[in-house]
Design an enzyme around this catalytic site. Structure first.
Site, mmCIF file in Angstrom:
data_model
loop_
_atom_site.group_PDB
_atom_site.id
_atom_site.type_symbol
_atom_site.label_atom_id
_atom_site.label_comp_id
_atom_site.label_asym_id
_atom_site.label_seq_id
_atom_site.Cartn_x
_atom_site.Cartn_y
_atom_site.Cartn_z
ATOM 1 N N ASP A 1 0.816 -1.210 0.000
ATOM 2 C CA ASP A 1 0.000 0.000 0.000
ATOM 3 C C ASP A 1 0.851 1.261 0.000
ATOM 4 O OD1 ASP A 1 0.888 -0.924 2.518
ATOM 5 O OD2 ASP A 1 -0.383 0.555 3.504
ATOM 6 N N GLU A 2 0.215 2.330 -0.376
ATOM 7 C CA GLU A 2 0.739 3.684 -0.189
ATOM 8 C C GLU A 2 2.184 3.866 -0.662
ATOM 9 O OE1 GLU A 2 -1.795 5.450 3.477
ATOM 10 O OE2 GLU A 2 -0.089 4.230 4.066
ATOM 11 N N ASN A 3 2.480 3.340 -1.820
ATOM 12 C CA ASN A 3 3.797 3.621 -2.375
ATOM 13 C C ASN A 3 3.655 4.668 -3.458
ATOM 14 O OD1 ASN A 3 6.364 3.623 -3.451
ATOM 15 N ND2 ASN A 3 5.969 1.807 -4.722
#
Lengths: 682, 682
Positions: B318-320
């Protein structure tokens, strides 16, 4: 020296003592340090606070302790300390300097000096453990005014009176998981205790994983034991706190668990051994005439010893009546052959063989004082547990020291007897004994003992704390630090701080009461729990036959503690009022009588519940006598009939109920007699 | 079917529904079972109670559960149950029968039937885990009259709606020791959750011992990590409770801890990686074009995978944002060469390589919904976390199911957002989506997520519980079980029972308040904490820059919880009063206004203390407006000036204070407007 000089010196000393007393009203330090002086400084605690560690030796232990110090200081004050770890900077405000890493033996040096100035705090110690002790002192000095937290400017020089300051926890009778042990180690360190004595086996369970004899933990623990990895973890955790760990494997008695796993080592053929579910002293005993017994113990100790780096190894050795020995003809034959007159002599034979096994493992044998027999070598350490309560003239400590043994005292520090902290605090290990320098040196110190027949992880903390904090002072501080009122004041501050270490002694009371009240208001139960104390001196669970190890310990008695809070205040004020009729005392008494009068109304709202029922009579009788006394004290009148009725309440309230006793009953009676003496109407 | 038959059938169903509703007022079961019927029996709980386990398969898991059942039942009721362990006797009162030992996969059967008769209780299940679920239901049925505890006669048939019912705990941002995990596993089992998702790595820490890459735990955990022995122990503990454990190693983003240990695997050369002390989304990202990265992950996962027997393995994902990828020329070259248009495409490339590594380890890859890209194989499991809050039209769950992925929902169940349980309870995983049978089958279930930026071992339980109990019902029970008031009633019973499992959500509030009050009376703080709630939806610690991971979490906000107790009651009564001016509601409102009016006097006694100071304005303003409203409601008068002054208080009370919000402010305003509308004097 002439008389005048003597008087001047005496005057100086008493001045010093007086100022020391004044300071102990001001600073809530426990244990009280050996020397403390004020210096008019004030070190403000703010977000810029930093710590550095100086010295060339390994900083690991102090680094951990300093980090924990920062967390606790921040948590306690709410200050957002910006640097969460020790720094490498000469400009840091708190400077910790120590010379060497402690070897964690009885020879270690725990002394330190602590100097708090306006912009700097200096800690100086011989060893890293000394520095840890200083950090605990510093934390205890945290104080505040309306606008900020600060450390008051003092200079302290400190060192312990005894080298061995222990707490024993029995994890056999009720198993205590690693988390319970760790939080208690934290709490021990916070009051500068340095020995954790781990009572690992008893009739009720064998609590260590053995790879050599796996049946021990598999068959004799109900699955409740420590893995070897967990033991190593706990020992390391203790070491980080400067605490030594002494394991105890209790033999040859207290051996039901051993023999549940390996019955062939027992002394009575065909005896059906089982893990004990009750409390008491039981017959199963290792067989001291079988070579297999020694092979077994040698192998077991060889496996276990490396888990515990400490030099001392406790083999129990207590309370072996030798019933199964007497009943075993082979054993009796053996005794004759080896000229062992009594079972006790046979046990000494056993102990001496154990001592040799342990010696090969570089361990010193320690045992409860029964092991002290004429032929026992003085290399053994005598753990003195018996005294006047057991029919002796005094504790065995002084005798052991005089006979040449190193020795540790527990007699007087049995906190499972549920007595007031005052009782334990006023027991001095040496007292008035006259000792040579050598004899004094042999008295290593003392240990508080927490036997666990009646405690579970839910309640153990409230049995250990806060009393153990005051007892720790007895082990660390000068003999002259013995003012009981002042101790109570300082203990109450430390009591609260123990919560930040995860000690559950305060919070779990309400957990128990909430379960009792099943979601209803617990105020009336709190009121009762603040004046009731669990039955003392083993009169709860009389003879060990009422409670099994799996019986509920979620009862009213488990919510109560020694030194019931409101009882302490009420009793003091009742005495003062009777002595001098002070208005202030009258106000306090009246406040409580009023509270107890009304309490029964709230109580009846939650009493429709079997677990609460046993308190109904108490609650009612207490309300009735409180009302009557309140009225008599107010109107200054009491009739003969009222007096008789009250007398009757007192009689009823003196009876134990729900395994507790009413800690104000003497005061109620005194007040009643006071009313009779002063206010009786005809 | 003709219309009349339809009406009759509809009538029968609504009768059934109505009786179900009546029963859910009577029995505090949570999650509510699929079918329950009363049978007029009553099984008395007394010391003779015994349990036996039938069936031929291994009884170990049920034996442990039945033993725990006996302890909890005894502790809850105070009944001295004489036999502390299951017995082998056909005459035992409680008979547990199961067919096979569960394989603890998503295919396991957790159904059971439970029948309570006068002298006998029968539990029948396909698997041992089904029997465990039955025992929890039975415990929840424990009830009492004035003289005894008993189980009411009911017959229950039960099975879960979803096969995957999880709780995720983030132990990276704040480490949670084994004890915290174990007690939460116990609590999970008590409400029939069956998946523990262990978020083990993030920017703030790598929490697993690695023997292959020891720098991970040595350099990137501050010493706060699980040993492999501890992980095995936790996994075994969970298995005993019928709970699967899914580990998460978050890659390629959230990788600051990875890269603190092994910076050579990073995407930006020369970047100084450090364990993050703040919260947020950070740049350090594993380098997806280096073979070393895949060798490293292969070796690490090969080491770690055997610790977790479950088939699923969570790789985060997530959230890269890919900032360091964009800044790296080599990576941009690689993208061109492999025709990867976006960083997201590159991440898919990375994910697909990971999937192959995991496949060789017999693991199925699971990841947060960013991994769902057109080229991602449908063997991956999509963990849906984003929804309308993240700018999407709806959660990604339905999309994933329609695209052929197995999927699990967390959107809507982010309890760290500190919203009311009502909010989460009313989120149905499927809602009104129209799905084929195959698509429906791909929706495995849901997971509650406990991110730990703002929680420590002291406070985590009060963030998880009791809301997670109600959410567990959403995962287990029928969709139609959705009455919010009834949920609150049953949740409040379960809330109390969680305490017996060691959950500290209730007890630790007062620990925090006692530290704030430094030993003084905390009643006034309790009063405030019962109407204040921590700031919601990440507005506490805005942008992640206010709190560091080692900042104090011992503040007033940490003592407060979602669904502030008194606020719930007051708000309800305020609405009712405004709607129909009921006397009963007026009485309640008046009680609270009186309480808050007086509270400031007690508060000022403890407010001379910096940690309490931030509450002073709240306490004062609350007292003032309560006084005014109380007076207006009593006298049925309010002047324009009084109204203006009160309006001003409302404005001030609307402002956040000490990281909390006043949960009654809307009701106070409504009451004020009510007074203005009805009682304004000229």
């Amino acid at each position: 020296m002439n008389r005048i000089v003597l008087i001047i010196i005496a005057g100086l000393f008493s001045q010093l003592a007086a100022s020391q007393n004044a300071l102990s009203e001001k600073y809530n330090l426990m244990p009280w340090p050996q020397e403390i002086q004020e210096n008019n400084s004030k070190f403000k605690i703010n977000e810029a606070l930093t710590i550095t560690i100086l010295g060339d030796d390994s900083k690991e232990r102090v680094h951990k302790a300093a980090t924990t110090f920062l967390r606790r200081l921040s948590g306690r004050t709410g200050v957002f300390i910006d640097t969460g770890f020790p720094v490498e900077s000469k400009n840091a405000a708190i400077k910790i300097n120590f010379e060497t890493v402690s070897d964690l033996t009885i020879h270690q040096n725990e002394s330190y000096t602590l100097e708090i100035k306006n912009d700097e705090i200096l800690i100086q110690a011989k060893t890293d453990v000394g520095a840890l002790r200083a950090l605990e002192t510093l934390l205890q000095l945290t104080t505040h005014n309306t606008s900020e937290y600060y450390f008051p400017g003092v200079t302290i020089q400190d060192a312990p009176r005894f080298v061995w300051r222990g707490l024993m926890i029995d994890v056999a009778r009720h198993f205590q998981p690693v988390g319970v042990i760790k939080r208690n180690l934290d709490a021990m360190a916070s009051v500068k205790l340095n020995v954790f004595h781990w009572h690992l086996t008893d009739d009720q369970g064998f609590r260590v994983e053995s790879k050599v004899y796996p049946k021990l933990h598999e068959l004799a623990s109900d699955g409740l034991y420590y893995t070897q990895a967990q033991i190593k973890d706990v020992v390391q955790y203790a070491s980080n706190l400067g605490i030594r760990v002494i394991p105890e494997f209790d033999v040859p008695g207290h051996a039901s668990a051993f023999l549940t796993a390996y019955p062939e080592l027992g002394s009575k053929d065909g005896y059906k051994n089982n893990i004990e579910r009750y409390a008491g002293v039981f017959d199963p005993t290792l067989n001291p005439i079988k070579e297999e017994t020694y092979i077994f113990l040698k192998n077991l100790f060889t496996e276990i010893a490396p888990l515990f780096p400490d030099e001392y190894f406790h083999i129990g050795g207590d309370e072996n009546a030798g019933k199964h020995w007497t009943e075993n003809k082979e054993i009796q034959k053996f005794k004759k052959k080896h000229d062992l007159k009594t079972n006790h002599d046979l046990q000494t034979y056993f102990n001496i063989r154990l001592e040799k096994i342990l010696k090969k493992l570089d361990k010193k044998l320690m045992g409860w004082d029964e092991i002290m027999t004429p032929t026992m070598p003085t290399t053994a350490v005598i753990h003195s547990w018996r005294g006047t309560n057991e029919g002796l003239k005094s504790s065995t400590l002084i005798e052991a020291a005089k006979k040449g043994y190193n020795t540790v005292l527990s007699n007087g520090y049995y906190i499972d007897r549920m007595l007031s902290v005052k009782h334990h605090y006023t027991v001095d290990p040496i007292g008035k004994a006259v000792l040579t320098k050598e004899e004094r040196k042999r008295i290593l110190g003392a240990e508080t003992t927490m036997w666990s027949e009646l405690v579970t992880p839910l309640t153990i903390d409230s049995r250990i704390w806060p009393r153990t904090a005051a007892i720790a002072e007895r082990y660390w501080s000068a003999k002259e630090v013995n003012d009981v009122d002042n101790m109570f004041q300082r203990m109450s501050a430390v009591n609260l701080q123990l919560e930040e270490l995860g000690i559950t002694h305060i919070r779990n009371r309400d957990v128990i009461l909430r379960n009792m009240a099943k979601g209803q208001d617990i105020t009336s139960l709190i009121t009762l729990s603040n004046i009731c104390e669990p039955l003392k001196i083993y009169s709860r669970n009389e003879g060990g036959t009422e409670y099994k190890s799996f019986s509920p310990f979620t009862l009213f008695a488990d919510a109560c503690t020694a030194d019931a809070k409101d009882a302490l205040i009420f009793n003091k004020n009742a005495s003062q009022f009777i002595d001098n009729k002070s208005n202030r005392s009258y106000g306090k008494i009246s406040y409580y009588l009023e509270k107890w009068s009304r309490n029964h109304v709230s109580f009846t709202k939650i009493s429709k519940n079997p677990i609460v029922q046993p308190l109904a009579a108490l609650s009612k009788n207490l309300a009735e006598i409180s009302k009557s006394l309140q009225r008599s004290l107010q109107t200054k009148k009491i009739t003969q009939e009222e007096f008789s009725v009250c007398k009757n309440y007192i009689t009823q309230l003196r009876e134990p109920f729900a395994d507790t006793e009413l800690a104000i009953v003497d005061s109620l009676e005194k007040l009643l007699f006071f009313c009779e003496a002063n206010y009786l109407t005809k």
